[in-house]
Design a protein around this motif. Sequence first.
Motif, PDB file in Angstrom:
ATOM      1  N   ARG A  41       0.807  -1.220   0.000  1.00  0.00           N
ATOM      2  CA  ARG A  41       0.000   0.000   0.000  1.00  0.00           C
ATOM      3  C   ARG A  41       0.844   1.277   0.000  1.00  0.00           C
ATOM      4  NH1 ARG A  41      -5.463  -0.807   1.284  1.00  0.00           N
ATOM      5  NH2 ARG A  41      -5.957  -2.992   1.668  1.00  0.00           N
ATOM      6  N   LYS A  42       2.096   1.154  -0.381  1.00  0.00           N
ATOM      7  CA  LYS A  42       2.966   2.324  -0.438  1.00  0.00           C
ATOM      8  C   LYS A  42       3.404   2.561  -1.881  1.00  0.00           C
ATOM      9  CE  LYS A  42       3.599   2.903   4.104  1.00  0.00           C
ATOM     10  NZ  LYS A  42       3.370   4.159   4.847  1.00  0.00           N
ATOM     11  N   GLU A  43       4.065   3.706  -2.083  1.00  0.00           N
ATOM     12  CA  GLU A  43       4.548   3.989  -3.415  1.00  0.00           C
ATOM     13  C   GLU A  43       5.830   3.225  -3.722  1.00  0.00           C
ATOM     14  OE1 GLU A  43       4.650   5.935  -0.835  1.00  0.00           O
ATOM     15  OE2 GLU A  43       6.387   7.286  -0.868  1.00  0.00           O
ATOM     16  N   PRO A  44       6.083   2.924  -4.999  1.00  0.00           N
ATOM     17  CA  PRO A  44       7.357   2.289  -5.371  1.00  0.00           C
ATOM     18  C   PRO A  44       8.511   3.249  -5.131  1.00  0.00           C
ATOM     19  CG  PRO A  44       5.728   2.123  -7.145  1.00  0.00           C
ATOM     20  CD  PRO A  44       5.189   3.107  -6.160  1.00  0.00           C
ATOM     21  N   LYS A  45       9.639   2.657  -4.743  1.00  0.00           N
ATOM     22  CA  LYS A  45      10.849   3.458  -4.552  1.00  0.00           C
ATOM     23  C   LYS A  45      12.011   2.786  -5.266  1.00  0.00           C
ATOM     24  CE  LYS A  45       9.437   5.582  -0.216  1.00  0.00           C
ATOM     25  NZ  LYS A  45       9.739   5.831   1.209  1.00  0.00           N
ATOM     26  N   LEU A  46      12.854   3.603  -5.876  1.00  0.00           N
ATOM     27  CA  LEU A  46      13.985   3.072  -6.614  1.00  0.00           C
ATOM     28  C   LEU A  46      14.924   2.323  -5.671  1.00  0.00           C
ATOM     29  CD1 LEU A  46      15.610   2.920  -9.280  1.00  0.00           C
ATOM     30  CD2 LEU A  46      16.700   5.077  -8.584  1.00  0.00           C
ATOM     31  N   LEU A  47      15.183   1.072  -5.999  1.00  0.00           N
ATOM     32  CA  LEU A  47      16.139   0.274  -5.236  1.00  0.00           C
ATOM     33  C   LEU A  47      17.530   0.425  -5.849  1.00  0.00           C
ATOM     34  CD1 LEU A  47      16.643  -1.907  -3.024  1.00  0.00           C
ATOM     35  CD2 LEU A  47      16.169  -3.611  -4.790  1.00  0.00           C
ATOM     36  N   MET A  48      17.616   0.145  -7.128  1.00  0.00           N
ATOM     37  CA  MET A  48      18.894   0.295  -7.814  1.00  0.00           C
ATOM     38  C   MET A  48      18.726   0.254  -9.320  1.00  0.00           C
ATOM     39  SD  MET A  48      20.428  -3.432  -6.714  1.00  0.00           S
ATOM     40  CE  MET A  48      22.090  -3.102  -7.280  1.00  0.00           C
ATOM     41  N   SER A  49      19.629   0.913  -9.998  1.00  0.00           N
ATOM     42  CA  SER A  49      19.705   0.787 -11.447  1.00  0.00           C
ATOM     43  C   SER A  49      20.451  -0.496 -11.778  1.00  0.00           C
ATOM     44  CB  SER A  49      20.450   1.983 -12.035  1.00  0.00           C
ATOM     45  OG  SER A  49      19.796   3.191 -11.706  1.00  0.00           O
ATOM     46  N   VAL A  50      20.298  -0.962 -12.994  1.00  0.00           N
ATOM     47  CA  VAL A  50      20.961  -2.187 -13.427  1.00  0.00           C
ATOM     48  C   VAL A  50      21.858  -1.849 -14.602  1.00  0.00           C
ATOM     49  CG1 VAL A  50      20.665  -4.561 -14.189  1.00  0.00           C
ATOM     50  CG2 VAL A  50      18.893  -3.484 -12.788  1.00  0.00           C
ATOM     51  N   TYR A  51      23.141  -2.143 -14.451  1.00  0.00           N
ATOM     52  CA  TYR A  51      24.099  -1.819 -15.496  1.00  0.00           C
ATOM     53  C   TYR A  51      24.557  -3.088 -16.197  1.00  0.00           C
ATOM     54  CZ  TYR A  51      24.090   2.513 -12.870  1.00  0.00           C
ATOM     55  OH  TYR A  51      23.695   3.649 -12.220  1.00  0.00           O
ATOM     56  N   SER A  52      25.009  -2.903 -17.429  1.00  0.00           N
ATOM     57  CA  SER A  52      25.386  -4.054 -18.257  1.00  0.00           C
ATOM     58  C   SER A  52      26.447  -4.930 -17.608  1.00  0.00           C
ATOM     59  CB  SER A  52      25.904  -3.568 -19.612  1.00  0.00           C
ATOM     60  OG  SER A  52      24.895  -2.906 -20.320  1.00  0.00           O
ATOM     61  N   SER A  53      27.342  -4.291 -16.882  1.00  0.00           N
ATOM     62  CA  SER A  53      28.441  -5.044 -16.274  1.00  0.00           C
ATOM     63  C   SER A  53      28.040  -5.666 -14.943  1.00  0.00           C
ATOM     64  CB  SER A  53      29.628  -4.111 -16.058  1.00  0.00           C
ATOM     65  OG  SER A  53      29.230  -2.990 -15.305  1.00  0.00           O
ATOM     66  N   GLY A  54      26.798  -5.433 -14.525  1.00  0.00           N
ATOM     67  CA  GLY A  54      26.358  -5.901 -13.220  1.00  0.00           C
ATOM     68  C   GLY A  54      26.790  -4.914 -12.157  1.00  0.00           C
ATOM     69  N   ASN A  55      26.012  -4.807 -11.119  1.00  0.00           N
ATOM     70  CA  ASN A  55      26.361  -3.875 -10.062  1.00  0.00           C
ATOM     71  C   ASN A  55      25.818  -4.355  -8.731  1.00  0.00           C
ATOM     72  OD1 ASN A  55      24.056  -2.926 -11.841  1.00  0.00           O
ATOM     73  ND2 ASN A  55      23.638  -1.685 -10.026  1.00  0.00           N
ATOM     74  N   GLU A  56      26.471  -3.861  -7.705  1.00  0.00           N
ATOM     75  CA  GLU A  56      26.191  -4.328  -6.350  1.00  0.00           C
ATOM     76  C   GLU A  56      25.953  -3.124  -5.455  1.00  0.00           C
ATOM     77  OE1 GLU A  56      28.727  -7.666  -5.151  1.00  0.00           O
ATOM     78  OE2 GLU A  56      29.027  -6.606  -3.253  1.00  0.00           O
ATOM     79  N   ASP A  57      25.021  -3.281  -4.533  1.00  0.00           N
ATOM     80  CA  ASP A  57      24.791  -2.240  -3.540  1.00  0.00           C
ATOM     81  C   ASP A  57      24.538  -2.959  -2.227  1.00  0.00           C
ATOM     82  OD1 ASP A  57      22.402   0.536  -3.196  1.00  0.00           O
ATOM     83  OD2 ASP A  57      24.094  -0.110  -1.979  1.00  0.00           O
TER      84      ASP A  57
END
Lengths: 112, 112
Positions: A41-57
């Motif tokens: 029941r909440k709004e979506p929030k950006l977790l992470m972008s996805v890059y071609s080389s793969g990325n970690e957060d």
Amino acid sequence: RKEVEQDPGPFNVPEGATVAFNCTYSNSASQSFFWYRQDCRKEPKLLMSVYSSGNEDGRFTAQLNRASQYISLLIRDSKLSDSATYLCVVNKLGTGRRALTFGSGTRLQVQP
Amino acid sequence: DADVTQTPRNRITKTGKRIMLECSQTKGHDRMYWYRQDPGLGLRLIYYSFDVKDINKGEISDGYSVSRQAQAKFSLSLESAIPNQTALYFCATSDRTGSGYTFGSGTRLTVV
């Protein structure tokens, strides 16, 4: 066929587990990719972008496979607070006229 | 104050009534969007605006209209509400890269 397809789940995992979600997209011209998180029941929030080389957060790793047109999200050491719906999102740039297209989401429930 | 504010938060209206959902933002973004979310269907784009003089239909614009009154304001109207327009409506903004949307908290609309 939907532009962005996800397994709706739910994925029920114990705390500390590693869980992976996949997503496929149909438009090979898509150029930007994201994972959003949505709590109930909440709004979506950006977790992470996805890059071609793969990325970690931190505990989150995103991968993109352009040849197979799929995106993945890996969550390590799951926490109770990770329980949410994860939305796979793509955008087709170049035309300048498109907006983000959202998958219907994969629900994750982390259990104690 | 929230970066993207939607009003009202909840609304119940009768079939055939005209209703307006309002969205305002303090992000200074040019681009604004209206989505609706239904269970199992994810977010679907209704209308989007890349600047004050630019309005575009999304994938499900029938039965809806919009007005971009200023850079900061983008309203969605249902000219004659019908029950299948019962949904959760989200407004979002983005900068010119089109990446990383900021969503409002949503308007839960019920048409009876």
